[in-house]
Design an enzyme around this catalytic site. Structure first.
Site, PDB file in Angstrom:
ATOM      1  CG  MET A   1      -1.899   1.085   1.378  1.00 27.93           C
ATOM      2  SD  MET A   1      -3.247   1.170   0.137  1.00 27.93           S
ATOM      3  CE  MET A   1      -4.473   0.089   0.863  1.00 27.93           C
ATOM      4  CB  CYS A   2       2.529   3.504  -1.023  1.00 23.98           C
ATOM      5  SG  CYS A   2       1.770   3.130  -2.594  1.00 23.98           S
ATOM      6  CD  GLU A   3       6.207   1.734   5.095  1.00 22.61           C
ATOM      7  OE1 GLU A   3       5.966   0.586   5.495  1.00 22.61           O
ATOM      8  OE2 GLU A   3       7.014   2.497   5.655  1.00 22.61           O
ATOM      9  CB  ILE A  78       8.898   2.817  -1.158  1.00 26.62           C
ATOM     10  CG1 ILE A  78       8.288   2.699   0.242  1.00 26.62           C
ATOM     11  CG2 ILE A  78      10.323   3.327  -1.078  1.00 26.62           C
ATOM     12  CD1 ILE A  78       9.028   1.713   1.145  1.00 26.62           C
TER      13      ILE A  78
END
Lengths: 263, 263
Positions: A1-3, A78
């Site tokens: 889910m991205c950071e 990311i």
């Protein structure tokens, strides 16, 4: 889910330590391997480093990790792809010009049923909900403020308006966001965003994702103020604060100058 | 006075060889030490590497020199500052979105008496005549073509229109330019611009500015077509063609598909 990762500082500061922790989550200690990017501001200009490859294996990420670029405002991301394929045009952060300044944005989350979001003059290049949301926000900012807000008070008011736009996007799904013009850094939380301000007296810090420790006392002066924002804490044993759903914060030169009234 | 480098190719190709030659002119074999930048397209996305430091001494330029990034469309620039100080926001190439595509531009030269150039919605961030000229061109393109030209013929016609805008800028001084949307690459010459198309049978080439030789026969397939554009030739003994004042060329997948009628 991205950071997400962001930094606001009152002196040009490098982000190598935090970035070293973040990039491990792009394919090694975490699943966010579908590309990464980072934007550093220097004055009104900016430098972007991007790669659709996993950050933990990227030669370009290695340069950024090892080459200290000092900046007062940084946004990094990311990606774990959901909307839009793995491609450079879908890799955050996104940057567009408005009012003669570069605005940079990154998003963690996923939106649904957003076809009603009308796009004006800022048109997405890629296929992500994130870039579309950014374009929609910029268009709304420009309609509300045809010229750049002229002083600090007007800028704060403008960012509060942006927070209402974010509230609307939060109604469409998960919308955690970082937005900066190189001076101000705004955060908006739906579910996962943490922040930490480091100031004197500085102490040591230890990354969670890599065996790296730093003594900030040796890297700073007593007047330095550096705020780091991350989806999940990057270090052990530091007083990270978790943001609440719907919370927005505004940072300038490392200090929090405005926030949602959560009382 | 700056130097330009461009590449249009029909297969993703790296530019390490030409870039190695160019960056020497940024502080070693040439005086263009006031910053450099390069943009690589991959599909609709792009990667930018920029540094206000001299290219011959830049750690980031060293990465680009050694790390082959393959692309069909590249623009690069090494700067000798005249209008606008040495700063990241004044470092070419410049990139803006129009019609849902990223457009990238770099300029070699200097303009005077340009205060009459009206700026519309694209506002310069820095202080260069170059960025202002780019913003002016984009605004004029958008007024003339409110939506993206829909086919190859319309795109060619649009670039011919851009050439008339360049003619007007040439009336204000020295205007050598590269412009790309990641597919098409347009060149415009006032005084110094050269081009070279490499195709089978490929042969060796030797840089002028560095003791580096390459045998393109080993690096290519028989179907590859690669055009390189540079302010001054980068290699010995290759058939570089010098462009004429007012000449514009349009390249697509390495082939020249349109040009000023110089008869």
């Amino acid at each position: 889910m991205c950071e997400l990762l962001g930094m606001s500082a009152n002196v040009p500061t490098d982000i190598c330590f935090s970035f070293t922790g973040l990039i491990q989550r792009g394919g090694r200690t975490g699943p966010h391997k579908d590309g990464w990017g980072i934007v550093f501001y220097e004055g009104k200009g900016l430098r972007t480093f991007k790669d659709p490859k996993p950050s933990s294996q990227s030669r370009i990420a290695k340069l950024v990790q090892e080459y200290p670029i000092k900046s007062c405002s940084v946004i990094s991301h990311i990606r774990q792809a959901n909307r839009g394929g793995i491609a450079l045009e879908n890799t955050h952060p996104f940057t567009r010009e408005l009012w003669g300044r570069y605005w940079t944005f990154a998003h963690n989350g996923q939106l649904s049923d957003y076809s009603h979001l009308t796009i004006g003059r800022h048109i997405p290049v890629g296929e992500t909900d994130s870039e579309l949301a950014f374009c929609w926000i910029l268009d709304a900012m420009e309609r509300q403020y045809p010229t750049k807000p002229q002083d600090a008070s007007a800028m704060s008011e403008m960012f509060e308006y942006v927070a209402t736009l974010c509230d609307e996007l939060r109604g469409l799904g998960v919308f955690n966001m970082l937005l900066t013009d190189g001076e101000y850094l705004m955060t908006y939380c739906t579910n996962n965003l943490h922040w930490l301000t480091r100031r004197a007296p500085f102490g040591p810090a230890r990354l969670i994702d890599e065996d790296v420790e730093i003594d900030f006392q040796k890297e700073t002066t007593p007047n330095d103020v550096v705020t780091v924002i991350a989806t999940q804490p990057l270090t052990h044993d530091e007083p990270w604060q978790k943001m609440q759903p719907g919370e927005f914060n505004l940072f300038l030169l490392g200090e929090r100058i405005a926030a949602t009234d959560l009382t």
